[in-house]
Design an enzyme around this catalytic site. Structure first.
Site, PDB file in Angstrom:
ATOM      1  N   LYS A  97      53.732  45.099  38.481  1.00  0.00           N
ATOM      2  CA  LYS A  97      53.589  43.733  39.012  1.00  0.00           C
ATOM      3  C   LYS A  97      54.872  42.918  38.815  1.00  0.00           C
ATOM      4  CE  LYS A  97      49.966  42.768  36.379  1.00  0.00           C
ATOM      5  NZ  LYS A  97      49.668  44.019  35.641  1.00  0.00           N
TER       6      LYS A  97
ATOM      7  N   ARG B  63      43.093  36.849  35.390  1.00  0.00           N
ATOM      8  CA  ARG B  63      42.648  38.078  34.730  1.00  0.00           C
ATOM      9  C   ARG B  63      41.161  38.050  34.421  1.00  0.00           C
ATOM     10  NH1 ARG B  63      48.062  39.440  32.467  1.00  0.00           N
ATOM     11  NH2 ARG B  63      47.991  41.515  31.560  1.00  0.00           N
TER      12      ARG B  63
ATOM     13  N   ARG C 196      58.639  52.011  29.177  1.00  0.00           N
ATOM     14  CA  ARG C 196      58.958  50.587  29.042  1.00  0.00           C
ATOM     15  C   ARG C 196      59.064  50.201  27.569  1.00  0.00           C
ATOM     16  NH1 ARG C 196      55.161  46.289  32.106  1.00  0.00           N
ATOM     17  NH2 ARG C 196      53.953  46.257  30.191  1.00  0.00           N
TER      18      ARG C 196
ATOM     19  N   ARG D 118      58.683  45.059  23.716  1.00  0.00           N
ATOM     20  CA  ARG D 118      57.349  44.455  23.674  1.00  0.00           C
ATOM     21  C   ARG D 118      56.468  45.157  22.652  1.00  0.00           C
ATOM     22  NH1 ARG D 118      54.970  43.110  29.607  1.00  0.00           N
ATOM     23  NH2 ARG D 118      53.071  43.205  28.364  1.00  0.00           N
TER      24      ARG D 118
ATOM     25  N   ARG E 232      44.431  47.312  25.985  1.00  0.00           N
ATOM     26  CA  ARG E 232      44.769  46.534  27.186  1.00  0.00           C
ATOM     27  C   ARG E 232      44.144  47.176  28.422  1.00  0.00           C
ATOM     28  NH1 ARG E 232      50.905  46.790  26.807  1.00  0.00           N
ATOM     29  NH2 ARG E 232      50.975  45.520  28.679  1.00  0.00           N
TER      30      ARG E 232
HETATM   31  P1  AMP Z   1      51.446  40.870  30.909  1.00  0.00           P
HETATM   32  O1  AMP Z   1      52.895  40.608  30.723  1.00  0.00           O
HETATM   33  O2  AMP Z   1      50.918  40.274  32.180  1.00  0.00           O
HETATM   34  O3  AMP Z   1      51.077  42.308  30.732  1.00  0.00           O
HETATM   35  O4  AMP Z   1      50.685  40.076  29.738  1.00  0.00           O
HETATM   36  C1  AMP Z   1      50.883  40.401  28.376  1.00  0.00           C
HETATM   37  C2  AMP Z   1      49.738  39.848  27.545  1.00  0.00           C
HETATM   38  O5  AMP Z   1      49.686  38.414  27.666  1.00  0.00           O
HETATM   39  C3  AMP Z   1      48.351  40.321  27.964  1.00  0.00           C
HETATM   40  O6  AMP Z   1      48.016  41.574  27.389  1.00  0.00           O
HETATM   41  C4  AMP Z   1      47.476  39.190  27.414  1.00  0.00           C
HETATM   42  O7  AMP Z   1      47.321  39.293  26.006  1.00  0.00           O
HETATM   43  C5  AMP Z   1      48.340  37.954  27.682  1.00  0.00           C
HETATM   44  N1  AMP Z   1      48.054  37.408  29.040  1.00  0.00           N
HETATM   45  C6  AMP Z   1      48.895  37.369  30.110  1.00  0.00           C
HETATM   46  N2  AMP Z   1      48.308  36.802  31.173  1.00  0.00           N
HETATM   47  C7  AMP Z   1      47.047  36.463  30.776  1.00  0.00           C
HETATM   48  C8  AMP Z   1      45.936  35.884  31.419  1.00  0.00           C
HETATM   49  N3  AMP Z   1      45.988  35.547  32.711  1.00  0.00           N
HETATM   50  N4  AMP Z   1      44.808  35.687  30.681  1.00  0.00           N
HETATM   51  C9  AMP Z   1      44.735  36.016  29.380  1.00  0.00           C
HETATM   52  N5  AMP Z   1      45.744  36.611  28.718  1.00  0.00           N
HETATM   53  C10 AMP Z   1      46.896  36.831  29.395  1.00  0.00           C
END
Ligand code: AMP
Length: 190
Positions: free
Chosen positions: A14, A89, A128, A134, A146
């Site tokens: 994404k 989400r 990654r 991360r 996740r």
């Molecule tokens: P991402 O970079 O989108 O994979 O997000 C990393 C982490 O941030 C996720 O595993 C969640 O813990 C948190 N996170 C990101 N976006 C959301 C969202 N829309 N709702 C809740 N938690 C989020």
């Protein structure tokens, strides 16, 4: 306005593909994950709160995430459109996003899912982890959590948009360029 939700499990691409789309279509990229990470780096109150959830592979509570998304979107003057990456989400976030966009006189154009099989996702996340720094990419138990959270809470969001006739999926495997081209074709056909 062109408002795209780019959707898919962790490792679907994404973020990478959002970066390819923003330039071509002049869109504003809103990634809740990126905003949380910037806050963690800056040691803000929000960052401290979010870190507790992110490091365990859990979702940050809806209330916090929705308010954050709205305040970031409101900072932009006269946007041509948004690309939402990692948001919504949950169904609650999807409803809140619809309400917010209605308030500013627009709506979601389309949700596009990047379709990637699970083996490929795991190997991408492993790769990654080596250079992203991360924490949530480094621990297989956190990655698994996740993926489970995605299956239980996030995957159903697709039904929310397909119920509005606003959902499509594209093949998310192959080279970055090939996937980008599929996205361009999909968006140009809207
Ligand atoms: P991402 O970079 O989108 O994979 O997000 C990393 C982490 O941030 C996720 O595993 C969640 O813990 C948190 N996170 C990101 N976006 C959301 C969202 N829309 N709702 C809740 N938690 C989020």
């Amino acid at each position: 306005m062109l408002n795209i939700v780019l959707f898919g499990p962790p490792g679907a691409g994404k973020g990478t593909q959002s970066n390819q789309l923003i330039e071509k279509y002049g869109l504003i990229h809103l990634s809740t994950g990126d905003i949380f990470r910037a806050n963690i780096k800056g040691k803000t109150k929000l960052g401290v709160l979010a870190k507790g959830f992110i490091d365990k592979g859990q979702l940050v509570p809806d209330e916090v995430t929705i308010n954050l998304l709205k305040s970031e979107a409101q900072k932009v003057e006269n946007p041509k459109g948004f690309i939402f990456d990692g948001f919504p989400r949950t169904n609650k976030q999807a409803v809140a996003l619809d309400d917010f966009l209605l308030e500013i006189g627009t709506s979601i154009t389309q949700m596009i899912s990047l379709d990637v099989d699970e083996e490929e996702l795991k190997s991408r996340l492993e790769l990654r982890a080596k250079d992203s720094g991360r924490v949530d990419d480094a621990d297989p138990a956190v990655i698994q959590n996740r993926i489970n959270v995605y299956r239980q809470e996030t995957a159903p969001v697709k039904d929310y948009y397909s119920g509005q006739d606003k959902w499509m999926k594209i093949d998310g495997q192959g080279t970055i360029e090939a996937i980008t081209q599929r996205l361009f074709d999909a968006i140009d056909s809207l």
